[in-house]
Design a protein around this motif. Structure first.
Motif, short mmCIF file in Angstrom:
data_model
loop_
_atom_site.label_atom_id
_atom_site.label_comp_id
_atom_site.label_asym_id
_atom_site.label_seq_id
_atom_site.Cartn_x
_atom_site.Cartn_y
_atom_site.Cartn_z
N PHE A 104 0.83 -1.20 0.00
CA PHE A 104 0.00 0.00 0.00
C PHE A 104 0.87 1.26 0.00
CE2 PHE A 104 -1.86 3.38 2.59
CZ PHE A 104 -2.97 3.69 1.83
N TYR A 105 1.86 1.28 0.89
CA TYR A 105 2.74 2.45 0.97
C TYR A 105 3.58 2.59 -0.29
CZ TYR A 105 1.45 3.08 5.81
OH TYR A 105 0.75 3.32 6.96
N THR A 106 3.99 1.48 -0.87
CA THR A 106 4.76 1.53 -2.12
C THR A 106 3.93 2.15 -3.23
OG1 THR A 106 6.00 -0.43 -1.47
CG2 THR A 106 6.03 0.15 -3.80
N THR A 107 2.66 1.79 -3.31
CA THR A 107 1.77 2.35 -4.33
C THR A 107 1.61 3.86 -4.14
OG1 THR A 107 0.58 0.27 -4.48
CG2 THR A 107 -0.53 2.23 -5.34
N CYS A 108 1.41 4.29 -2.91
CA CYS A 108 1.24 5.72 -2.65
C CYS A 108 2.52 6.50 -2.96
CB CYS A 108 0.83 5.95 -1.20
SG CYS A 108 -0.84 5.41 -0.83
N ILE A 109 3.66 5.96 -2.58
CA ILE A 109 4.94 6.63 -2.84
C ILE A 109 5.20 6.69 -4.34
CG2 ILE A 109 7.43 6.49 -2.48
CD1 ILE A 109 5.83 7.39 -0.03
N CYS A 110 4.84 5.64 -5.07
CA CYS A 110 5.02 5.66 -6.53
C CYS A 110 4.13 6.72 -7.17
CB CYS A 110 4.73 4.29 -7.12
SG CYS A 110 5.99 3.07 -6.75
N HIS A 111 2.91 6.86 -6.68
CA HIS A 111 2.04 7.92 -7.20
C HIS A 111 2.67 9.29 -6.95
CE1 HIS A 111 -1.15 4.94 -7.62
NE2 HIS A 111 -1.84 5.86 -8.29
N LEU A 112 3.23 9.49 -5.77
CA LEU A 112 3.87 10.77 -5.47
C LEU A 112 5.09 11.00 -6.35
CD1 LEU A 112 3.64 10.74 -1.57
CD2 LEU A 112 2.34 12.17 -3.14
N ALA A 113 5.87 9.96 -6.59
CA ALA A 113 7.07 10.11 -7.41
C ALA A 113 6.72 10.44 -8.86
CB ALA A 113 7.91 8.84 -7.35
N VAL A 114 5.76 9.73 -9.43
CA VAL A 114 5.35 10.00 -10.81
C VAL A 114 4.73 11.39 -10.91
CG1 VAL A 114 3.72 9.31 -12.62
CG2 VAL A 114 5.09 7.59 -11.45
N GLY A 115 3.93 11.75 -9.92
CA GLY A 115 3.31 13.07 -9.93
C GLY A 115 4.33 14.19 -9.86
N ALA A 116 5.34 14.02 -9.01
CA ALA A 116 6.39 15.04 -8.90
C ALA A 116 7.18 15.14 -10.20
CB ALA A 116 7.31 14.72 -7.73
N PHE A 117 7.48 13.99 -10.80
CA PHE A 117 8.22 14.00 -12.06
C PHE A 117 7.44 14.73 -13.15
CE2 PHE A 117 9.16 12.00 -16.16
CZ PHE A 117 10.52 12.25 -16.24
N CYS A 118 6.15 14.43 -13.26
CA CYS A 118 5.34 15.06 -14.31
C CYS A 118 5.13 16.54 -14.03
CB CYS A 118 3.99 14.36 -14.43
SG CYS A 118 4.09 12.71 -15.10
N TYR A 119 4.86 16.89 -12.79
CA TYR A 119 4.57 18.29 -12.49
C TYR A 119 5.82 19.16 -12.61
CZ TYR A 119 3.13 22.52 -10.18
OH TYR A 119 2.87 23.83 -9.91
N PHE A 120 6.91 18.76 -11.99
CA PHE A 120 8.11 19.60 -12.00
C PHE A 120 8.84 19.55 -13.34
CE2 PHE A 120 7.60 18.88 -7.39
CZ PHE A 120 7.37 20.19 -7.06
N GLY A 121 8.48 18.60 -14.20
CA GLY A 121 9.06 18.57 -15.53
C GLY A 121 8.70 19.76 -16.38
N GLN A 122 7.58 20.41 -16.07
CA GLN A 122 7.16 21.56 -16.86
C GLN A 122 8.14 22.72 -16.74
OE1 GLN A 122 3.54 23.52 -15.60
NE2 GLN A 122 3.96 23.01 -13.45
N PHE A 123 8.93 22.75 -15.67
CA PHE A 123 9.86 23.84 -15.48
C PHE A 123 11.19 23.62 -16.21
CE2 PHE A 123 7.24 23.77 -11.56
CZ PHE A 123 6.56 24.95 -11.80
N PHE A 124 11.41 22.42 -16.71
CA PHE A 124 12.68 22.08 -17.35
C PHE A 124 12.56 21.76 -18.83
CE2 PHE A 124 12.99 20.85 -12.88
CZ PHE A 124 14.05 21.65 -12.50
N VAL A 125 11.35 21.65 -19.35
CA VAL A 125 11.16 21.27 -20.74
C VAL A 125 11.30 22.48 -21.66
CG1 VAL A 125 8.66 21.60 -20.82
CG2 VAL A 125 9.71 19.84 -22.21
N GLN A 126 11.75 22.20 -22.86
CA GLN A 126 11.83 23.26 -23.88
C GLN A 126 10.62 23.16 -24.78
OE1 GLN A 126 15.50 22.73 -25.95
NE2 GLN A 126 16.76 23.30 -24.22
N THR A 127 9.85 24.22 -24.84
CA THR A 127 8.65 24.20 -25.67
C THR A 127 8.96 24.74 -27.05
OG1 THR A 127 7.99 26.35 -24.81
CG2 THR A 127 7.10 24.43 -23.71
N ALA A 128 8.16 24.33 -27.99
CA ALA A 128 8.37 24.74 -29.39
C ALA A 128 7.90 26.16 -29.62
CB ALA A 128 7.60 23.80 -30.31
#
Length: 70
Positions: free
Chosen positions: A46-70
């Motif tokens: 259960f805790y592994t699932t919740c932590i994975c959701h947090l990790a994927v969410g952080a990766f997707c959300y904070f990625g917007q600050f590092f991506v180069q847009t067209a």
């Protein structure tokens, strides 16, 4: 290069995943302590699932600050 629409979509998905992981951790721990909800046979999974959701969410959300847009 990513389009601005895709970056915004990924950021929104990241916020959803962060909310799902946080909500799961908060409700799963408090409701299970009171005996209302069981986390299942393996609480570690259960805790592994919740932590994975947090990790994927952080990766997707904070990625917007590092991506180069067209």
């Amino acid at each position: 290069m990513a389009s601005p629409e895709n970056v915004q979509l990924a950021a929104r998905f990241g916020m959803f995943m962060l909310a799902a992981g946080g909500f799961g951790l908060i409700t799963g721990t408090t409701l299970s302590r009171s005996g209302i909800v069981r986390r299942g046979e393996e609480p570690g999974a259960f805790y592994t699932t919740c932590i994975c959701h947090l990790a994927v969410g952080a990766f997707c959300y904070f990625g917007q600050f590092f991506v180069q847009t067209a």
